[in-house]
Every structure is written in structure tokens, then in C-alpha cells.
Design a protein around this motif. Structure first.
Motif, PDB file in Angstrom:
ATOM      1  N   GLU A 211       0.822  -1.198   0.000  1.00  0.00           N
ATOM      2  CA  GLU A 211       0.000   0.000   0.000  1.00  0.00           C
ATOM      3  C   GLU A 211       0.860   1.254   0.000  1.00  0.00           C
ATOM      4  N   LYS A 212       1.981   1.216   0.726  1.00  0.00           N
ATOM      5  CA  LYS A 212       2.913   2.345   0.753  1.00  0.00           C
ATOM      6  C   LYS A 212       4.291   1.820   0.362  1.00  0.00           C
ATOM      7  N   PRO A 213       4.506   1.611  -0.933  1.00  0.00           N
ATOM      8  CA  PRO A 213       5.750   0.984  -1.367  1.00  0.00           C
ATOM      9  C   PRO A 213       6.961   1.841  -1.072  1.00  0.00           C
ATOM     10  N   ASP A 214       8.048   1.159  -0.676  1.00  0.00           N
ATOM     11  CA  ASP A 214       9.303   1.863  -0.464  1.00  0.00           C
ATOM     12  C   ASP A 214       9.978   2.202  -1.793  1.00  0.00           C
ATOM     13  N   SER A 215       9.686   1.403  -2.828  1.00  0.00           N
ATOM     14  CA  SER A 215      10.357   1.589  -4.115  1.00  0.00           C
ATOM     15  C   SER A 215       9.595   2.595  -4.965  1.00  0.00           C
ATOM     16  N   ILE A 216       9.981   3.829  -4.890  1.00  0.00           N
ATOM     17  CA  ILE A 216       9.425   4.880  -5.730  1.00  0.00           C
ATOM     18  C   ILE A 216      10.514   5.309  -6.692  1.00  0.00           C
ATOM     19  N   LEU A 217      10.179   5.354  -7.976  1.00  0.00           N
ATOM     20  CA  LEU A 217      11.182   5.655  -8.981  1.00  0.00           C
ATOM     21  C   LEU A 217      11.398   7.162  -9.054  1.00  0.00           C
ATOM     22  N   VAL A 218      12.315   7.650  -8.279  1.00  0.00           N
ATOM     23  CA  VAL A 218      12.642   9.065  -8.272  1.00  0.00           C
ATOM     24  C   VAL A 218      13.749   9.300  -9.278  1.00  0.00           C
ATOM     25  N   SER A 219      13.468  10.108 -10.321  1.00  0.00           N
ATOM     26  CA  SER A 219      14.424  10.224 -11.416  1.00  0.00           C
ATOM     27  C   SER A 219      14.940  11.637 -11.633  1.00  0.00           C
ATOM     28  N   GLU A 220      14.382  12.625 -10.930  1.00  0.00           N
ATOM     29  CA  GLU A 220      14.796  13.992 -11.186  1.00  0.00           C
ATOM     30  C   GLU A 220      16.300  14.181 -11.024  1.00  0.00           C
ATOM     31  N   GLN A 221      16.896  13.477 -10.071  1.00  0.00           N
ATOM     32  CA  GLN A 221      18.321  13.665  -9.797  1.00  0.00           C
ATOM     33  C   GLN A 221      19.199  13.134 -10.915  1.00  0.00           C
ATOM     34  N   PHE A 222      18.647  12.366 -11.870  1.00  0.00           N
ATOM     35  CA  PHE A 222      19.439  11.790 -12.936  1.00  0.00           C
ATOM     36  C   PHE A 222      19.373  12.592 -14.221  1.00  0.00           C
ATOM     37  N   TYR A 223      18.622  13.669 -14.244  1.00  0.00           N
ATOM     38  CA  TYR A 223      18.470  14.478 -15.459  1.00  0.00           C
ATOM     39  C   TYR A 223      18.802  15.933 -15.151  1.00  0.00           C
ATOM     40  N   LEU A 224      19.983  16.148 -14.607  1.00  0.00           N
ATOM     41  CA  LEU A 224      20.369  17.496 -14.208  1.00  0.00           C
ATOM     42  C   LEU A 224      21.111  18.253 -15.296  1.00  0.00           C
ATOM     43  N   ASN A 225      21.692  17.513 -16.264  1.00  0.00           N
ATOM     44  CA  ASN A 225      22.441  18.191 -17.315  1.00  0.00           C
ATOM     45  C   ASN A 225      22.443  17.340 -18.585  1.00  0.00           C
ATOM     46  N   GLU A 226      23.021  17.916 -19.617  1.00  0.00           N
ATOM     47  CA  GLU A 226      23.001  17.265 -20.927  1.00  0.00           C
ATOM     48  C   GLU A 226      23.751  15.943 -20.930  1.00  0.00           C
ATOM     49  N   GLU A 227      24.867  15.896 -20.248  1.00  0.00           N
ATOM     50  CA  GLU A 227      25.654  14.668 -20.213  1.00  0.00           C
ATOM     51  C   GLU A 227      24.862  13.526 -19.591  1.00  0.00           C
ATOM     52  N   GLN A 228      24.138  13.811 -18.518  1.00  0.00           N
ATOM     53  CA  GLN A 228      23.339  12.774 -17.872  1.00  0.00           C
ATOM     54  C   GLN A 228      22.192  12.324 -18.770  1.00  0.00           C
ATOM     55  N   ALA A 229      21.598  13.248 -19.501  1.00  0.00           N
ATOM     56  CA  ALA A 229      20.511  12.895 -20.408  1.00  0.00           C
ATOM     57  C   ALA A 229      21.015  11.980 -21.523  1.00  0.00           C
ATOM     58  N   ILE A 230      22.175  12.302 -22.065  1.00  0.00           N
ATOM     59  CA  ILE A 230      22.759  11.465 -23.111  1.00  0.00           C
ATOM     60  C   ILE A 230      23.061  10.075 -22.562  1.00  0.00           C
ATOM     61  N   SER A 231      23.619  10.020 -21.357  1.00  0.00           N
ATOM     62  CA  SER A 231      23.933   8.732 -20.741  1.00  0.00           C
ATOM     63  C   SER A 231      22.677   7.900 -20.499  1.00  0.00           C
ATOM     64  N   ALA A 232      21.581   8.564 -20.120  1.00  0.00           N
ATOM     65  CA  ALA A 232      20.334   7.844 -19.873  1.00  0.00           C
ATOM     66  C   ALA A 232      19.827   7.169 -21.140  1.00  0.00           C
ATOM     67  N   VAL A 233      19.857   7.891 -22.251  1.00  0.00           N
ATOM     68  CA  VAL A 233      19.378   7.306 -23.509  1.00  0.00           C
ATOM     69  C   VAL A 233      20.347   6.238 -23.998  1.00  0.00           C
ATOM     70  N   THR A 234      21.637   6.484 -23.838  1.00  0.00           N
ATOM     71  CA  THR A 234      22.627   5.472 -24.228  1.00  0.00           C
ATOM     72  C   THR A 234      22.406   4.185 -23.442  1.00  0.00           C
ATOM     73  N   GLY A 235      22.081   4.318 -22.175  1.00  0.00           N
ATOM     74  CA  GLY A 235      21.796   3.147 -21.360  1.00  0.00           C
ATOM     75  C   GLY A 235      20.599   2.368 -21.878  1.00  0.00           C
ATOM     76  N   THR A 236      19.644   3.060 -22.484  1.00  0.00           N
ATOM     77  CA  THR A 236      18.469   2.379 -23.023  1.00  0.00           C
ATOM     78  C   THR A 236      18.810   1.618 -24.293  1.00  0.00           C
ATOM     79  N   TYR A 237      19.747   2.126 -25.082  1.00  0.00           N
ATOM     80  CA  TYR A 237      20.245   1.330 -26.210  1.00  0.00           C
ATOM     81  C   TYR A 237      20.844   0.018 -25.709  1.00  0.00           C
ATOM     82  N   ARG A 238      21.541   0.080 -24.599  1.00  0.00           N
ATOM     83  CA  ARG A 238      22.190  -1.122 -24.076  1.00  0.00           C
ATOM     84  C   ARG A 238      21.200  -2.238 -23.762  1.00  0.00           C
ATOM     85  N   LYS A 239      19.955  -1.869 -23.515  1.00  0.00           N
ATOM     86  CA  LYS A 239      18.948  -2.887 -23.215  1.00  0.00           C
ATOM     87  C   LYS A 239      18.643  -3.764 -24.426  1.00  0.00           C
TER      88      LYS A 239
END
Length: 489
Positions: A24-52
Motif C-alpha cells: 500500500e505504501k511501497p518503499d520503491s518509488i522511482l525518483v528520477s529527477e536527480q538523474f536528469y540534471l544536465n546534458e551529459e546525464q541525459a545522453i547517458s540515460a538514452v545510451t543506457g536504453t540502447y544497451r537494453k
């Protein structure tokens, strides 16, 4: 793509539709704001999705397609060292909803879709101070391309599937218990995503570190294939013609260059799974899975085998230059320098001569779509729109055959005859590139069953042009229903 960009940890926090229980009150909440602070992090996020697409283990484009899908065709079978009972069941067409390969196809696809959803949402919300507008738009459209690719696979495998376009942010029933959308609605989303992705750069505009990313040509090419699958012949022909005329792709002069490590992401490669052995990426496991197991020093697995009764090897003309690239009939041992003949041909496309004793580190890319296929898409779609095969359709087919040194078709006979010529050309050109099951299935149940039974796979049935919704997902999600063909089968 730059191999140093890494998958961001938050993407792995949850796998869509695969939680064993909800709180009912899950501990696992996907908090992502901290991972999209700049352009380099955004590029890394999409690159990581290619890896999938191709990360380590039996991931989608790093062998899962082969063992979970292609085994259910007339060209492949589980090899002598394929010990997994689930894989052997698919090979023999005795698989059922409890098959663990079905689970992985579903799970990994939705995991990748959720990663793309996160990227689309969060990168779209980044400010000008965090990222340039050009890069923001490009990354969002790359993520849309990847989402479309995964949904295109899912809808062809499973038919109606859940359509989720927002990221899972909280592990709640509302977000996890999603009903299936119709195939029509899924295809509408695929077309929308790919149409947006058509604004990506041309592949020649990417620098060396970005080669292999989705491009304008990738989106157009996949869209042509989507329309072909839907039998929207005019749209398929027009989109393939657009790629041919405007995207500056071409065939390599020699077929061997399609799989040359030093020519990766070249003029024929529209979109590929990227492999780089011994460098932090993982090698192309198809090289090891198909390599001979009994030749000293080769150390292959021989888990992916040619289904000899299907007649694929014999369908090649003797002078066809694709034959010795696609198959091997024997190899010289690196240990004793002796030649060992094989009892049956084995697949050879991804065998990397630079790592003879360790094919798990093969650096050969796996084409997801390449220019030769676009020529064949054009030929097939054009033929469906004319009363007799046109000169342009014959020319497109002959470009593929001519490169292979196969005999050219001067006249192609009737529309029906030409359809089969193109279809068989796809079979030979695209061997071991994860195309055969999709091609058989899109021709319909009667065609699929006829082809497989003629190849000795007598268990083939109409239901096999789809895969069953995994039983585990049905157990976890009360709103999911089994595919009609797999109810009381």
C-alpha cells in the motif's frame, strides 16, 4: 555509440508487470529527477536504453530472439548443446504459456519501454539551462524510436499487448495492472513515435562517438517495415523509396563487408545492435552459440543449429557469395592447424577471426535493419500494387542478388511468382538476423504451418504465429487475458 556512457541505475529499479507483490505504501518509488540534471546525464540515460537491446546475458538482441523466437521456424533448431528445456520446446513447437523464454521476451521489452518512457518524460522537461534544445529534441526522438521498436516486436509476437507511454513512478495497482490495448492502437502509437523520430539527423551527421544511434533513416526504414507488416503497401513502398532516394545508404560492394568489424555502422547499416568484445561491452553471443564445439581450440557452444530439413542451405546457388559467409562446413583448428569437416553446415556470420578461441568476445554487430532489406521491402510492396512485377521491383531485387553474384531475374513471371522470389531472397539475405519468424508469421497461419510441416516440424499449428501471453504475467495481473489462439489449445 560511446561505450563509456553507462546505464543509469534508476532504470533497473523496476521491471514493468513483474512484481511479486504490491504494498500500500511501497518503499520503491522511482525518483528520477536527480538523474536528469544536465546534458551529459541525459545522453547517458538514452545510451543506457540502447544497451537494453544487447546487454550481457540472454538479452533481446544478444541471443534471446534466436532461442525464444527463431527456433520456432523452418530454418533453425536447438543445437546439440542447447540444454534448456524451454528452448528445445520452442524448437519443437511444444512450448506453452509457462515457457521462460516467453517471460523474458515480455519482461525485457517492457523494461526497455519503461526506460524510454522515463527518458521521454524527463528529458522533455529539462530546461534550456540544463540542455540545449537541439540535443533535447534529438534524445527524446531517439527514445521514441527505441520505444517503437520494442512495441513493434511485442505486437508481432503477442498480438494485443498493454500500451504504456508514461513511466512507472510508483509500484501501485493503477500503474501495474494494465489491460491490453488492441493491435490497431499499438500500431498507431508505433507510427506516431516513428513519425516523430523522422526528425532525427541523417546518419552521416553523427560523429564517431555517436555512430550507431538511431537516425532519420532508421525511423523511416522501420516505418517502411511496419507498413509492410500491416500490408499497407502504398505506404510501405513510398517510405522505402524515400529511404532509397534521400538517406544516402547503399550496399557494400562485397557481402563479407556487411559483417566486417572494421566496417561497422557503414553505408549499409541502418540500425544495428552494437557489440565490442573485450572493452566493457559484451560480445555477440551468437558467434559462440553457433560456433563448432568439437574442433580443438574453437571452443564453440553449438547451441544454435541449422534445421537441415528446411532446405535453406541447398536453396543457395553454388556461386552465391553469401553462402560461405553465412555458413561454414569446416574449420582449421588453431591448436593443431588441422582442417575439420563438419557433418552439417553451421552458422558463421558472426564468427570473429580475431578471437578464435573465445567467440563470446565477437565484436561483429548484428543488423536490426539494413539497406538490403529496404530494397526488398520496396520490391515486395511495389509488387503488391501492380498487376505484373514492375521493372523497378525487379531492379531492387536484382541489386541484392547481383551483389551476391546470384543469377539475376530477367523476367519475374507472375505477381505470385515474384512475391515468392522476394520472400525467398529475404530468407537467404537475412539468415541469422532475427527475421525468419516475423516473415513467416506475417504471411499468415496457413503459410506458416505449411512451411514448417514441409520442413518436418509436424507440431506446427495456427496458434504459433503468435506467442502466448506468459502465464506469470497472467498470474500477476488480473486485467490481462490470454491470446485467443492460446485459450484451451
Amino acid at each position: 555509440m560511446n561505450g563509456k556512457n553507462i546505464l543509469i541505475g534508476f532504470i533497473a529499479l523496476a521491471t514493468l508487470f513483474s512484481c511479486s507483490k504490491l504494498e500500500e505504501k511501497p518503499d520503491s518509488i522511482l525518483v528520477s529527477e536527480q538523474f536528469y540534471l544536465n546534458e551529459e546525464q541525459a545522453i547517458s540515460a538514452v545510451t543506457g536504453t540502447y544497451r537494453k537491446l544487447y546487454e550481457s546475458g540472454q538479452s533481446l538482441y544478444n541471443s534471446l530472439f534466436q532461442i525464444g523466437v527463431e527456433m520456432a521456424t523452418d530454418d533453425y533448431e536447438a543445437g546439440p548443446r542447447a540444454r534448456n528445456a524451454h528452448v528445445r520446446a520452442i524448437s519443437g513447437l511444444t512450448h506453452d504459456p509457462s515457457n521462460d523464454r516467453m517471460e523474458q521476451l515480455w519482461k525485457q521489452s517492457y523494461d526497455a519501454i519503461n526506460a524510454s518512457n522515463l527518458n521521454i518524460k524527463n528529458i522533455s522537461e529539462m530546461t534550456e539551462g540544463q540542455i540545449t534544445s537541439t540535443v533535447r529534441v534529438r534524445l527524446v526522438n531517439e527514445a521514441k524510436f527505441l520505444r517503437a521498436l520494442h512495441y513493434f516486436n511485442l505486437v508481432r509476437w503477442f498480438g494485443d499487448v498493454p500500451l504504456v507511454t508514461e513511466p512507472v513512478s510508483v509500484l501501485s495497482p493503477e500503474q501495474l495492472y494494465v489491460s491490453k490495448a488492441s493491435e490497431e492502437d499499438v500500431y498507431t502509437q508505433i507510427v506516431t513515435d516513428l513519425s516523430d523520430a523522422e526528425s532525427l539527423p541523417n546518419y552521416l551527421e553523427y560523429g564517431d562517438k555517436d555512430k550507431g544511434r538511431a537516425s532519420r533513416g532508421s525511423a523511416k526504414s522501420l516505418l517502411a517495415k511496419v507498413y509492410l507488416t500491416q500490408k499497407k503497401w502504398e505506404l510501405a513502398r513510398a517510405k522505402a523509396k524515400d529511404v532509397i532516394d534521400n538517406e544516402k545508404y547503399d550496399l557494400f560492394e562485397d557481402f563479407v563487408d556487411v559483417f566486417a568489424v572494421d566496417k561497422k555502422n557503414g553505408k549499409e547499416h541502418i540500425f544495428s545492435a552494437q557489440f565490442q568484445g573485450n572493452s566493457g561491452y559484451h560480445g555477440n553471443s551468437l558467434a559462440s552459440r553457433s560456433a563448432p564445439a568439437d574442433i580443438p581450440g574453437i571452443n564453440g557452444d553449438y547451441a544454435d543449429a541449422l534445421h537441415v530439413e528446411g532446405g535453406l542451405y541447398e536453396s543457395f546457388e553454388v556461386q552465391d557469395e553469401r553462402l560461405p559467409i553465412t555458413f561454414t562446413v569446416g574449420k582449421v583448428s588453431p591448436t593443431n592447424n588441422q582442417y575439420y569437416a563438419l557433418s552439417t553446415p553451421q552458422f558463421n556470420k558472426y564468427y570473429d577471426e580475431s578471437v578464435i578461441g573465445n567467440q563470446s568476445q565477437s565484436s561483429k554487430n548484428l543488423p536490426i535493419i539494413r539497406y538490403a532489406e529496404i530494397l526488398l521491402i520496396y520490391a515486395e510492396a511495389d509488387n503488391e500494387l501492380t498487376s505484373v512485377p514492375s521493372n523497378s521491383a525487379i531492379e531492387s531485387l536484382n541489386k541484392v542478388r547481383g551483389r551476391a553474384n546470384a543469377a539475376l531475374h530477367v523476367g519475374a513471371g507472375s505477381k505470385d511468382v515474384f512475391r515468392e522470389l522476394v520472400f525467398e531472397e529475404r530468407r537467404k539475405e537475412l539468415v541469422f538476423e532475427y527475421q525468419r519468424w516475423f516473415d513467416l508469421a506475417r504471411r499468415g497461419a496457413e503459410y506458416y504451418v505449411t512451411k514448417l510441416r514441409a520442413a518436418g516440424k509436424t507440431q506446427a499449428a495456427a496458434r504459433h504465429i503468435h506467442f502466448p501471453t506468459p502465464q506469470r504475467e497472467l498470474n500477476l495481473n488480473p486485467n490481462l487475458k490470454q491470446h485467443p489462439d492460446w485459450v484451451n489449445y
